[in-house]
Design an enzyme around this catalytic site. Structure first.
Site, PDB file in Angstrom:
ATOM      1  N   GLU A   1       0.646  -8.234   2.113  1.00 41.90           N
ATOM      2  CA  GLU A   1       1.659  -8.031   1.081  1.00 41.90           C
ATOM      3  C   GLU A   1       1.102  -7.441  -0.217  1.00 41.90           C
ATOM      4  O   GLU A   1       1.088  -8.104  -1.246  1.00 41.90           O
ATOM      5  CB  GLU A   1       2.401  -9.332   0.807  1.00 41.90           C
ATOM      6  CG  GLU A   1       1.516 -10.575   0.625  1.00 41.90           C
ATOM      7  CD  GLU A   1       2.351 -11.849   0.476  1.00 41.90           C
ATOM      8  OE1 GLU A   1       3.224 -11.872  -0.401  1.00 41.90           O
ATOM      9  OE2 GLU A   1       2.135 -12.810   1.237  1.00 41.90           O
TER      10      GLU A   1
ATOM     11  N   HIS B   1       3.094 -20.651   4.088  1.00 47.74           N
ATOM     12  CA  HIS B   1       1.679 -20.591   3.695  1.00 47.74           C
ATOM     13  C   HIS B   1       0.976 -21.612   4.587  1.00 47.74           C
ATOM     14  O   HIS B   1       0.810 -22.767   4.199  1.00 47.74           O
ATOM     15  CB  HIS B   1       1.486 -20.942   2.217  1.00 47.74           C
ATOM     16  CG  HIS B   1       2.178 -19.982   1.288  1.00 47.74           C
ATOM     17  ND1 HIS B   1       2.528 -20.304   0.006  1.00 47.74           N
ATOM     18  CD2 HIS B   1       2.584 -18.704   1.467  1.00 47.74           C
ATOM     19  CE1 HIS B   1       3.131 -19.265  -0.562  1.00 47.74           C
ATOM     20  NE2 HIS B   1       3.174 -18.283   0.306  1.00 47.74           N
TER      21      HIS B   1
ATOM     22  N   GLU C   1       5.792  -6.491   2.397  1.00 46.51           N
ATOM     23  CA  GLU C   1       5.135  -7.584   3.123  1.00 46.51           C
ATOM     24  C   GLU C   1       5.533  -7.601   4.593  1.00 46.51           C
ATOM     25  O   GLU C   1       6.723  -7.594   4.921  1.00 46.51           O
ATOM     26  CB  GLU C   1       5.524  -8.925   2.476  1.00 46.51           C
ATOM     27  CG  GLU C   1       4.975 -10.147   3.203  1.00 46.51           C
ATOM     28  CD  GLU C   1       5.257 -11.450   2.470  1.00 46.51           C
ATOM     29  OE1 GLU C   1       6.271 -11.541   1.772  1.00 46.51           O
ATOM     30  OE2 GLU C   1       4.442 -12.377   2.625  1.00 46.51           O
TER      31      GLU C   1
ATOM     32  N   TYR D   1       2.987  -4.730  -9.976  1.00 41.50           N
ATOM     33  CA  TYR D   1       4.011  -5.261 -10.874  1.00 41.50           C
ATOM     34  C   TYR D   1       3.815  -4.665 -12.267  1.00 41.50           C
ATOM     35  O   TYR D   1       2.754  -4.869 -12.878  1.00 41.50           O
ATOM     36  CB  TYR D   1       3.898  -6.783 -10.965  1.00 41.50           C
ATOM     37  CG  TYR D   1       3.886  -7.465  -9.611  1.00 41.50           C
ATOM     38  CD1 TYR D   1       5.071  -7.653  -8.887  1.00 41.50           C
ATOM     39  CD2 TYR D   1       2.691  -7.918  -9.044  1.00 41.50           C
ATOM     40  CE1 TYR D   1       5.061  -8.273  -7.645  1.00 41.50           C
ATOM     41  CE2 TYR D   1       2.676  -8.534  -7.805  1.00 41.50           C
ATOM     42  CZ  TYR D   1       3.864  -8.711  -7.104  1.00 41.50           C
ATOM     43  OH  TYR D   1       3.842  -9.324  -5.877  1.00 41.50           O
TER      44      TYR D   1
ATOM     45  N   HIS E   1      -1.717 -14.289   3.522  1.00 42.85           N
ATOM     46  CA  HIS E   1      -2.025 -15.692   3.836  1.00 42.85           C
ATOM     47  C   HIS E   1      -1.690 -15.964   5.282  1.00 42.85           C
ATOM     48  O   HIS E   1      -0.876 -15.262   5.898  1.00 42.85           O
ATOM     49  CB  HIS E   1      -1.213 -16.616   2.915  1.00 42.85           C
ATOM     50  CG  HIS E   1       0.252 -16.267   2.868  1.00 42.85           C
ATOM     51  ND1 HIS E   1       1.142 -16.706   3.817  1.00 42.85           N
ATOM     52  CD2 HIS E   1       0.981 -15.484   2.017  1.00 42.85           C
ATOM     53  CE1 HIS E   1       2.348 -16.234   3.540  1.00 42.85           C
ATOM     54  NE2 HIS E   1       2.291 -15.465   2.458  1.00 42.85           N
TER      55      HIS E   1
ATOM     56  N   HIS F   1      -2.502 -11.061  -7.194  1.00 39.22           N
ATOM     57  CA  HIS F   1      -2.566 -12.066  -6.127  1.00 39.22           C
ATOM     58  C   HIS F   1      -3.347 -11.593  -4.914  1.00 39.22           C
ATOM     59  O   HIS F   1      -3.847 -10.471  -4.868  1.00 39.22           O
ATOM     60  CB  HIS F   1      -1.164 -12.540  -5.730  1.00 39.22           C
ATOM     61  CG  HIS F   1      -0.224 -11.461  -5.283  1.00 39.22           C
ATOM     62  ND1 HIS F   1      -0.412 -10.729  -4.146  1.00 39.22           N
ATOM     63  CD2 HIS F   1       0.942 -10.998  -5.842  1.00 39.22           C
ATOM     64  CE1 HIS F   1       0.586  -9.883  -3.998  1.00 39.22           C
ATOM     65  NE2 HIS F   1       1.415 -10.010  -5.025  1.00 39.22           N
TER      66      HIS F   1
ATOM     67  N   ASP G   1      22.521 -40.162  -5.603  1.00 40.83           N
ATOM     68  CA  ASP G   1      22.450 -40.617  -4.212  1.00 40.83           C
ATOM     69  C   ASP G   1      22.584 -39.458  -3.210  1.00 40.83           C
ATOM     70  O   ASP G   1      22.900 -39.679  -2.048  1.00 40.83           O
ATOM     71  CB  ASP G   1      23.515 -41.688  -3.934  1.00 40.83           C
ATOM     72  CG  ASP G   1      24.915 -41.190  -4.237  1.00 40.83           C
ATOM     73  OD1 ASP G   1      25.037 -40.054  -4.743  1.00 40.83           O
ATOM     74  OD2 ASP G   1      25.881 -41.925  -3.980  1.00 40.83           O
TER      75      ASP G   1
ATOM     76  N   ASP H   1      12.302 -10.975  -1.111  1.00 33.74           N
ATOM     77  CA  ASP H   1      11.299 -11.691  -0.312  1.00 33.74           C
ATOM     78  C   ASP H   1      12.046 -12.849   0.333  1.00 33.74           C
ATOM     79  O   ASP H   1      12.394 -13.825  -0.349  1.00 33.74           O
ATOM     80  CB  ASP H   1      10.169 -12.181  -1.228  1.00 33.74           C
ATOM     81  CG  ASP H   1       9.015 -12.793  -0.447  1.00 33.74           C
ATOM     82  OD1 ASP H   1       9.191 -13.107   0.752  1.00 33.74           O
ATOM     83  OD2 ASP H   1       7.935 -12.973  -1.050  1.00 33.74           O
TER      84      ASP H   1
ATOM     85  N   ASP I   1       8.070 -14.206   6.955  1.00 36.45           N
ATOM     86  CA  ASP I   1       7.858 -14.004   5.515  1.00 36.45           C
ATOM     87  C   ASP I   1       7.805 -12.500   5.242  1.00 36.45           C
ATOM     88  O   ASP I   1       6.786 -11.863   5.506  1.00 36.45           O
ATOM     89  CB  ASP I   1       6.531 -14.689   5.109  1.00 36.45           C
ATOM     90  CG  ASP I   1       6.268 -14.582   3.612  1.00 36.45           C
ATOM     91  OD1 ASP I   1       7.156 -14.138   2.869  1.00 36.45           O
ATOM     92  OD2 ASP I   1       5.142 -14.954   3.195  1.00 36.45           O
TER      93      ASP I   1
ATOM     94  N   HIS J   1       7.530 -15.495  -8.472  1.00 38.89           N
ATOM     95  CA  HIS J   1       8.349 -16.453  -7.722  1.00 38.89           C
ATOM     96  C   HIS J   1       9.734 -16.585  -8.351  1.00 38.89           C
ATOM     97  O   HIS J   1      10.239 -17.689  -8.543  1.00 38.89           O
ATOM     98  CB  HIS J   1       7.648 -17.808  -7.621  1.00 38.89           C
ATOM     99  CG  HIS J   1       6.482 -17.784  -6.682  1.00 38.89           C
ATOM    100  ND1 HIS J   1       5.537 -18.764  -6.640  1.00 38.89           N
ATOM    101  CD2 HIS J   1       6.109 -16.878  -5.753  1.00 38.89           C
ATOM    102  CE1 HIS J   1       4.623 -18.463  -5.719  1.00 38.89           C
ATOM    103  NE2 HIS J   1       4.958 -17.314  -5.172  1.00 38.89           N
TER     104      HIS J   1
ATOM    105  N   ARG K   1       6.662  -4.842  -3.931  1.00 40.11           N
ATOM    106  CA  ARG K   1       5.830  -5.550  -2.945  1.00 40.11           C
ATOM    107  C   ARG K   1       6.375  -5.197  -1.567  1.00 40.11           C
ATOM    108  O   ARG K   1       7.597  -5.094  -1.394  1.00 40.11           O
ATOM    109  CB  ARG K   1       5.877  -7.063  -3.176  1.00 40.11           C
ATOM    110  CG  ARG K   1       5.014  -7.853  -2.167  1.00 40.11           C
ATOM    111  CD  ARG K   1       4.766  -9.315  -2.585  1.00 40.11           C
ATOM    112  NE  ARG K   1       5.925 -10.163  -2.538  1.00 40.11           N
ATOM    113  CZ  ARG K   1       6.555 -10.658  -3.599  1.00 40.11           C
ATOM    114  NH1 ARG K   1       6.113 -10.376  -4.818  1.00 40.11           N
ATOM    115  NH2 ARG K   1       7.617 -11.428  -3.465  1.00 40.11           N
TER     116      ARG K   1
HETATM  117  N1  GLY Z   1       7.283 -15.691   0.296  1.00 38.40           N
HETATM  118  C1  GLY Z   1       6.116 -16.224  -0.243  1.00 38.40           C
HETATM  119  C2  GLY Z   1       4.977 -15.336  -0.085  1.00 38.40           C
HETATM  120  O1  GLY Z   1       5.139 -14.150   0.145  1.00 38.40           O
HETATM  121  O2  GLY Z   1       3.852 -15.733  -0.110  1.00 38.40           O
HETATM  122 MN    MN Z   2       3.798 -14.110   1.838  1.00 34.75          MN
HETATM  123 MN    MN Z   3       6.909 -13.431   0.962  1.00 41.17          MN
END
Ligand code: GLY
Ligand code: MN
Ligand code: MN
Length: 440
Positions: A380, A356, A404, A384, A349, A345, A35, A255, A266, A238, A402
């Site tokens: 970004e 996103h 970003e 890796y 975005h 990737h 609950d 991140d 982000d 992730h 990374r």
């Molecule tokens: N934090 C998610 C991305 O970088 O897309």
């Molecule tokens: Mn991102």
């Molecule tokens: Mn990110």
């Protein structure tokens, strides 16, 4: 933001509609276990058009050749429930407070809808959604149709999101201000994490300082689950467990970004746990950073995302080739897309109400949407290099990098909205040497 600004947004939707009713459902509460519930976060399209943050609502934008009107179904007041879980706006004052034409109790949806939908020929809604209120609306439309009443009833179903998401792609000055505010908090949090990290700490301790700063500064939500990844964990894209020890000699990839008034930030930074980059770490880091800066500099109105994606692949493949991370000629690396193994990737975005942002990358004809003033996207680039990949020279194994930033397209080209967050080797090492309390 004032009601009239939300009205402007609704008017823009209405302008694009012919005879019909647009239906936009709010979010609802979700059970976490037994609950207890997850914290509530309003559905972005609904928020974009109302600024209202209660669950269990349905917004109706109705338009025919004579007039348009805006109706909201929402939860009626309920003193008992309000005592347990908090205040509700209620039906009586909803029109005045939110600047709408009509308000109804959501419990009466099925009963009230037939009269509201009669006379309109189309429904504009998220045709992919399984939302209960949208399903009820479709059922009511169907019942009106099969009743063979002489009235016109909605028989056309149009995907509303295509229209809304195009509108959300170009940010208003107000929206840009919210993102800048989110970034000012995220800046503090990233700087504090750099200053705080020491070998032997747990990833979740760093997560805690970041999210403490988000909350302390008044952000209601994190924009997404924070990633604090030491060493090889950075190679899990992730990674959100954030449960391991941070080791001397490793890098830490963070991140994390907060929301401000529903707008996201982000940001990713990669920092040495013991405050100093090793030679191989620095070489790789500066390769990714150089690529990132070149990509950002190429952003301006008229450029396509596809173009900067290709540029990022070319530049990062160059880094992998120059550091002999991938052996063989540069031509072969490009031709066989060998770099994809370590840069799998996209370059970035759209970002806005959602991290996103659900805005289109292509138009209905499949053509790339070109950058235009007011669009915001992340950049970004990353490399890796998993610890167990024996093809990689030993000194680079277990490194994941990374970097970003959040970029606004403007008339001059671009503005890096997150340029205050340090990212050169010298500046990061400088912050690592400071006391994290300076950033609280
Ligand atoms: N934090 C998610 C991305 O970088 O897309
Ligand atoms: Mn991102
Ligand atoms: Mn990110």
């Amino acid at each position: 933001m004032e009601n009239k600004n939300f009205k402007n947004r609704r008017d823009k939707v209405l302008e694009q509609m012919t005879n019909g009713v647009a239906l936009i459902a709010s979010g609802s509460m979700h059970i976490r276990s037994n609950d207890t519930e997850f914290p509530f976060r309003q559905e972005s399209n609904f928020y974009y058009l109302t600024g209202f943050n209660e669950p269990d609502c349905l917004l109706l934008l109705c338009k025919n050749d004579k007039r348009s009107k805006v109706c909201l179904f929402l939860r009626e007041k309920d003193p008992k429930m309000e005592m347990w879980v908090g205040k509700r706006l209620g039906v009586k004052v909803a029109c005045e407070v939110l600047g709408l034409d009509e308000a109804y109790d959501i419990a009466m949806l099925e009963k009230e809808l037939p009269a509201l939908l009669k006379g309109y020929s189309s429904l504009y809604l998220d045709t992919f959604s399984d939302n209960n209120y949208l399903n009820i609306s479709k059922k009511v439309s169907n019942e009106l149709f099969v009743s063979r009443s002489i009235d016109i009833s909605p028989r056309n179903f149009i995907h509303l999101n295509t229209l809304l998401e195009k509108q959300r792609l170009v940010k208003e000055p107000y929206e840009i201000e919210q993102i800048k505010k989110a970034l000012s908090i995220t800046t503090k949090a990233h700087h504090a994490s750099m200053a705080m990290v020491k070998p032997g700490m747990k990833e979740y301790e760093i997560q805690a300082i970041i999210e403490y700063i988000f909350k302390k500064e008044g952000s209601e939500h994190d924009a997404y689950g924070s990633i604090v990844a030491g060493g090889n964990n950075a190679n899990t894209l992730h990674y959100v467990e954030n449960s391991m020890s941070l080791k001397k000699g490793d890098l830490m990839l963070i991140d994390a970004g907060c929301e401000w008034n529903y707008y996201a930030s982000d940001i990713t930074r990669t920092t040495p746990v013991n405050g100093k980059f090793s030679k191989p770490q620095q070489a790789l880091y500066e390769g990714v950073l150089d690529a990132q800066e070149k990509i950002i500099k190429s952003i301006k109105p008229g450029v396509s995302k596809q173009l900067i994606q290709e540029k990022s692949e070319l530049l990062l493949a160059g880094v992998m080739h120059d550091l002999s991370i991938i052996k063989g000629s540069f031509e072969k690396i490009m031709e066989e897309k060998l770099y994809k193994k370590y840069y799998p990737h996209g370059i970035g975005h759209w970002m806005g109400l959602d991290v996103h942002d659900t805005c289109p990358y292509k138009d209905v004809n499949g053509n790339e949407i070109l950058f235009a003033e007011g669009m915001i996207l992340t950049i970004e680039p990353a490399i890796y290099l998993p610890a167990d990949d024996l093809d990689i020279p030993e000194e680079y194994r277990g490194i994941g990098i990374r970097i970003e930033d959040d970029i606004l397209v403007n008339s001059k080209g671009f503005e890096n909205l997150s340029s205050d967050i340090v990212k050169t080797v010298k500046d990061i090492e400088g912050i690592c040497a400071r006391d994290y309390k300076e950033f609280l």
